[in-house]
Design a protein around this motif. Sequence first.
Motif, short mmCIF file in Angstrom:
data_model
loop_
_atom_site.label_atom_id
_atom_site.label_comp_id
_atom_site.label_asym_id
_atom_site.label_seq_id
_atom_site.Cartn_x
_atom_site.Cartn_y
_atom_site.Cartn_z
N UNK A 249 1.08 -1.02 0.13
CA UNK A 249 -0.15 0.14 -0.04
C UNK A 249 0.83 1.76 -0.29
N UNK A 250 1.03 1.71 -1.24
CA UNK A 250 1.97 2.96 -0.82
C UNK A 250 1.22 4.29 0.03
N UNK A 251 0.30 4.44 0.84
CA UNK A 251 -0.30 5.33 2.15
C UNK A 251 1.06 4.30 3.05
N UNK A 252 1.17 3.04 3.44
CA UNK A 252 1.91 2.18 3.98
C UNK A 252 3.75 2.63 4.56
N UNK A 253 3.87 2.68 2.65
CA UNK A 253 5.12 2.53 2.89
C UNK A 253 5.61 4.57 3.00
N UNK A 254 4.79 5.53 2.53
CA UNK A 254 4.80 6.56 2.90
C UNK A 254 4.84 6.94 4.16
N UNK A 255 3.95 6.08 4.80
CA UNK A 255 4.37 6.63 6.22
C UNK A 255 5.49 5.72 7.08
N UNK A 256 5.48 4.58 6.39
CA UNK A 256 6.86 4.40 6.21
C UNK A 256 8.59 4.69 6.37
N UNK A 257 8.44 5.53 5.21
CA UNK A 257 9.89 5.96 4.95
C UNK A 257 9.57 7.47 5.67
N UNK A 258 8.66 7.74 5.75
CA UNK A 258 8.26 9.66 6.43
C UNK A 258 9.75 9.87 7.69
N UNK A 259 9.91 9.25 8.84
CA UNK A 259 11.00 9.38 9.50
C UNK A 259 12.06 9.60 8.52
N UNK A 260 12.42 9.38 7.76
CA UNK A 260 13.55 8.70 7.21
C UNK A 260 14.55 10.99 6.94
N UNK A 261 15.12 11.09 6.54
CA UNK A 261 15.37 12.60 6.47
C UNK A 261 16.01 13.04 5.08
N UNK A 262 14.67 13.98 4.39
CA UNK A 262 15.38 14.26 3.02
C UNK A 262 14.03 13.50 1.91
N UNK A 263 13.03 12.23 2.59
CA UNK A 263 12.12 12.28 2.16
C UNK A 263 10.90 13.76 1.66
N UNK A 264 11.47 13.72 -0.05
CA UNK A 264 10.29 14.47 -0.21
C UNK A 264 8.61 14.67 -1.11
N UNK A 265 8.84 13.24 -2.17
CA UNK A 265 7.70 12.65 -1.79
C UNK A 265 7.83 11.61 -2.60
N UNK A 266 6.72 10.20 -1.85
CA UNK A 266 7.09 9.03 -2.68
C UNK A 266 5.74 8.76 -3.53
N UNK A 267 5.40 8.42 -4.46
CA UNK A 267 5.04 7.95 -5.46
C UNK A 267 4.43 6.18 -6.22
N UNK A 268 3.70 5.56 -7.33
CA UNK A 268 3.31 4.67 -7.04
C UNK A 268 3.29 4.43 -8.69
#
Length: 321
Positions: A249-268
Amino acid sequence: MSNPVIQLNGISKKYGDFTAVNTLDLSINEGEIFGLLGPNGAGKSTTILMLMGLTEPSAGSVNVCGINSTSKPIAVKKKVGYLPEDIGFYDDLSGLENLIYTARLNGFNYDSAKQKASELLDRVGLGKQKTKKTSKYSKGMRQRLGLADVLIKDPQVIILDEPTTGIDPKGVQELLSLIKKLSVEQNITVLFSSHNLHQVQQVCDRVGIFVKGKLLAEGNINELSQKLFTHGMYLIELEIDAPNKGSVDLKNITKLLEPLSGIQNVSFTDKRFQIECSSDISSSIAKTIIQANYNLNFLSKKEYGLDAIYNRYFEGGLNDV
């Protein structure tokens, strides 16, 4: 610390109403291989002529090795070696005799000229053909001899104008490898003018894209790629599976990666996640995905080659940057 060997400041060249080079600013550093890339008529050869003091700019200044090419063209020629697309030799003389002749013109006595010529022929891979008349040389051999010819005076700068035209693929690879080796071992600055994208990408540290007398862009491949296609961001692609073949799920992956520094956008898109980030955090992304028990099938930092960059400028991409 950068040490500019070639410095062009606001140079232009006009022939009547035609502008061959238009307000060019360019700095090339010591030991760098810089590619001038563009179609025929883009202004590359005119720029080279101004660098060597063979024609004067209509405006601006040209400095090579700290010498003004316009006011002191002979002094510049002592520092610069030039290899044109078609180089001429005395066909009734051997490769060695041709080089001795060039060395003598540059002030060497005969014994020193012969020794220097022999050493250079060995270095460019023509040691076994040095007594053969140049009329019997292939195009690739003549270009190797041409490279030895420009090295005879120990130049600080080498200018190569379409040096691989007419050479077979094996000869091209050998010549490019030799150019790269010379730059590294002797810290020679190389200006490589060509319209062959693959060769420029293979050998050059930075490139400048010339179109209609203007330098539209300059930088290394990664810099130009980010500027044109990812707007300064790093673009990392992922292909992953959830544990036990569950859905990803895109929403779950986005939330998983959110704490990483520098993430600007996640798409699928097309079964892959595209992650835009301000720095290369590929390893952190991979570690996070694996620790969350996802199966990491693919990870790649997306890079666009010189062909894509070049074509973008000719397809309206300039308006986007």
